[in-house]
Motif scaffolding. Sequence first.
Motif, short mmCIF file in Angstrom:
data_model
loop_
_atom_site.label_atom_id
_atom_site.label_comp_id
_atom_site.label_asym_id
_atom_site.label_seq_id
_atom_site.Cartn_x
_atom_site.Cartn_y
_atom_site.Cartn_z
N PRO A 54 12.59 7.41 -5.93
CA PRO A 54 11.64 6.86 -5.03
C PRO A 54 11.52 7.75 -3.80
O PRO A 54 12.41 8.14 -3.27
CB PRO A 54 12.16 5.52 -4.84
CG PRO A 54 12.93 5.24 -5.96
CD PRO A 54 13.77 6.34 -6.31
N HIS A 55 10.22 7.95 -3.38
CA HIS A 55 9.99 8.75 -2.42
C HIS A 55 8.73 8.54 -1.91
O HIS A 55 7.74 8.10 -2.69
CB HIS A 55 10.23 10.35 -2.75
CG HIS A 55 10.26 11.13 -1.58
ND1 HIS A 55 11.14 11.11 -0.69
CD2 HIS A 55 9.18 12.09 -1.05
CE1 HIS A 55 10.92 12.18 0.06
NE2 HIS A 55 9.84 12.75 0.16
N MET A 56 8.16 8.78 -0.54
CA MET A 56 6.90 8.77 -0.12
C MET A 56 6.71 9.95 0.73
O MET A 56 7.49 10.29 1.61
CB MET A 56 6.80 7.40 0.68
CG MET A 56 5.34 7.07 1.04
SD MET A 56 5.19 5.74 2.52
CE MET A 56 5.49 6.76 3.74
N TRP A 57 5.26 10.31 0.61
CA TRP A 57 4.83 11.55 1.49
C TRP A 57 3.80 10.76 2.55
O TRP A 57 2.86 10.11 2.11
CB TRP A 57 4.31 12.59 0.69
CG TRP A 57 5.17 13.20 -0.29
CD1 TRP A 57 5.49 14.47 0.07
CD2 TRP A 57 5.55 12.92 -1.59
NE1 TRP A 57 6.39 14.94 -1.11
CE2 TRP A 57 6.52 13.74 -2.05
CE3 TRP A 57 5.47 11.59 -2.43
CZ2 TRP A 57 7.37 13.68 -3.42
CZ3 TRP A 57 6.28 11.39 -3.45
CH2 TRP A 57 6.98 12.42 -3.94
N GLY A 312 -5.82 0.26 4.21
CA GLY A 312 -5.06 -0.78 4.56
C GLY A 312 -3.58 -0.28 4.81
O GLY A 312 -3.23 1.15 4.57
N LYS A 313 -2.76 -0.97 5.21
CA LYS A 313 -1.04 -0.66 5.41
C LYS A 313 -0.22 -1.76 5.22
O LYS A 313 -0.52 -2.99 5.06
CB LYS A 313 -1.06 -0.13 6.73
CG LYS A 313 -1.03 -1.24 8.03
CD LYS A 313 -0.98 -0.50 9.37
CE LYS A 313 -1.47 -1.57 10.58
NZ LYS A 313 -1.08 -1.09 11.82
N GLY A 314 1.04 -1.32 4.80
CA GLY A 314 2.09 -2.36 4.53
C GLY A 314 3.41 -1.67 4.05
O GLY A 314 3.59 -0.68 4.68
N LYS A 326 0.69 3.98 4.76
CA LYS A 326 -0.63 3.46 5.43
C LYS A 326 -1.58 4.42 4.43
O LYS A 326 -1.06 5.26 3.70
CB LYS A 326 -0.80 3.87 6.91
CG LYS A 326 -0.38 5.50 7.11
CD LYS A 326 -0.35 5.54 8.75
CE LYS A 326 0.10 6.92 9.04
NZ LYS A 326 1.34 7.62 8.16
N GLU A 327 -3.07 4.35 4.87
CA GLU A 327 -3.95 4.98 3.98
C GLU A 327 -3.68 6.64 3.85
O GLU A 327 -3.31 7.21 4.91
CB GLU A 327 -5.38 4.89 4.47
CG GLU A 327 -5.59 5.50 5.89
CD GLU A 327 -7.05 5.21 6.15
OE1 GLU A 327 -7.49 6.03 7.18
OE2 GLU A 327 -7.65 4.20 5.85
N PRO A 349 -7.82 -6.59 3.51
CA PRO A 349 -6.99 -6.47 2.14
C PRO A 349 -6.40 -5.01 2.07
O PRO A 349 -6.70 -4.11 2.93
CB PRO A 349 -8.24 -6.66 1.18
CG PRO A 349 -9.23 -6.02 1.89
CD PRO A 349 -9.17 -6.66 3.31
N VAL A 350 -5.70 -4.60 1.27
CA VAL A 350 -5.03 -3.45 0.78
C VAL A 350 -5.43 -3.00 -0.44
O VAL A 350 -5.79 -3.81 -1.31
CB VAL A 350 -3.56 -3.49 0.75
CG1 VAL A 350 -3.03 -2.15 -0.06
CG2 VAL A 350 -2.75 -3.43 2.26
N PHE A 351 -6.19 -1.54 -0.48
CA PHE A 351 -6.33 -0.94 -1.65
C PHE A 351 -5.61 0.13 -2.09
O PHE A 351 -5.39 0.99 -1.46
CB PHE A 351 -8.04 -0.43 -1.68
CG PHE A 351 -8.99 -1.61 -1.48
CD1 PHE A 351 -9.55 -2.41 -2.54
CD2 PHE A 351 -9.42 -1.93 -0.14
CE1 PHE A 351 -10.38 -3.38 -2.56
CE2 PHE A 351 -10.50 -2.81 -0.01
CZ PHE A 351 -10.74 -3.89 -1.13
#
Length: 382
Positions: A54-57, A312-314, A326-327, A349-351
């Motif tokens: 699992p990783h986020m850029w 959106g963000k979360g 975030k977006e 909302p989040v998309f």
Amino acid sequence: MSGAKTAALPNRDAALRGLYDDVARSNMFPFWATSSDVDNDEIKQLMGTKKAVPHMWDYGKDIEPLLNRAAELIKMDDSERRSLILINPGLAPRRATVSTMYTAYRLNDPDEIMPPHKHSPSAIRFGLTGKGNFTGVEGENIVFGPGDMVLTPNDTWHNHGTVGGEPAVNLSVLDLPLVETLSAIHFDHNYAELEDGKMVKKKEQSSRYPSDYSQRVYGEGGMLPRFVDHKRGSGLSSPMYVYRWERMEELLDRHKDWDGDPYESLMIEYVDPTTGQPVFKTITFFAQMLRPGEKTLPLRQTASLLVAPFRGKGYSIVDGQRFDWKEFDTLAVPGGAWCEHVNGSDKDPVFFFVASDEPTLKALALYKKWGRDKAGDMVRLV
């Protein structure tokens, strides 16, 4: 020779080391899993291959600044491509964001158009910024903006760039790691068209379809014209080459008061309008909506996901790790990982734009899906 006599051999450890060395030199792998030697624990070695994690850029912090620097330094005279491929730390240096797919971000300066090419990996472009993203696909010149998805299918001529005098950013998703694993990669840059009975090399595709062809022919669900050829290009994908965000958002908004799915909330798949199946045979794509304050229940599946928050963000929890997004960020969710999403706003909302290798897993009878209910008990979903 009996096991008792084997155990009594003198210098058995040295003999085993010699055996393992000779096996390795012969490009083989020993799989009998009887050794207590940690260096030759065959089960651990067999299961210890590189795996996606699992990783986020982060788009704002990392991707966007690097794209801008690259645009200053790398021009179309230097390279026909200027993209950043997201490399999963668990798979590096392999060009893969998860084991079967990669995401790349592309920034084009105003009015840059690259020559046509085609390849065996299937790909999409998803608009992030600017109204003038451009992709020509088999003679359909498509200008697209934020949220629009454009197909560049397996073995189909296409080219990329921008029009309209402003820069634009889009992200790509390709099944290249999967195709590479199957030794089925090929690229072709020698584009030519028939003129006066001869094939003539070209740097641009001639327009053969109206720019609104995809929407005009395929834009009405449940109604399919019989007077057009639905096997455009290689005939290996959806013949609808562009899917507009305006219609997708309208459809999601129309269902915002539905219960939705507890594990995926509101999720809509992009499909081939002639078959109802995924747009490609290897990978598929979704738009996903989380209502204000909504949280999904934990979900685990054998398919790998690339999740790109579009608005959106979360945050998401993937195998116990929290990722705040975030977006325009991208989150890698490897197959087998538990994942849940949380919309951080109680007003908006989040998309998400989501890519998945689900069609490949289904074709190989390897697709499985589990969830945890509100009590925390695991349930089989697929």
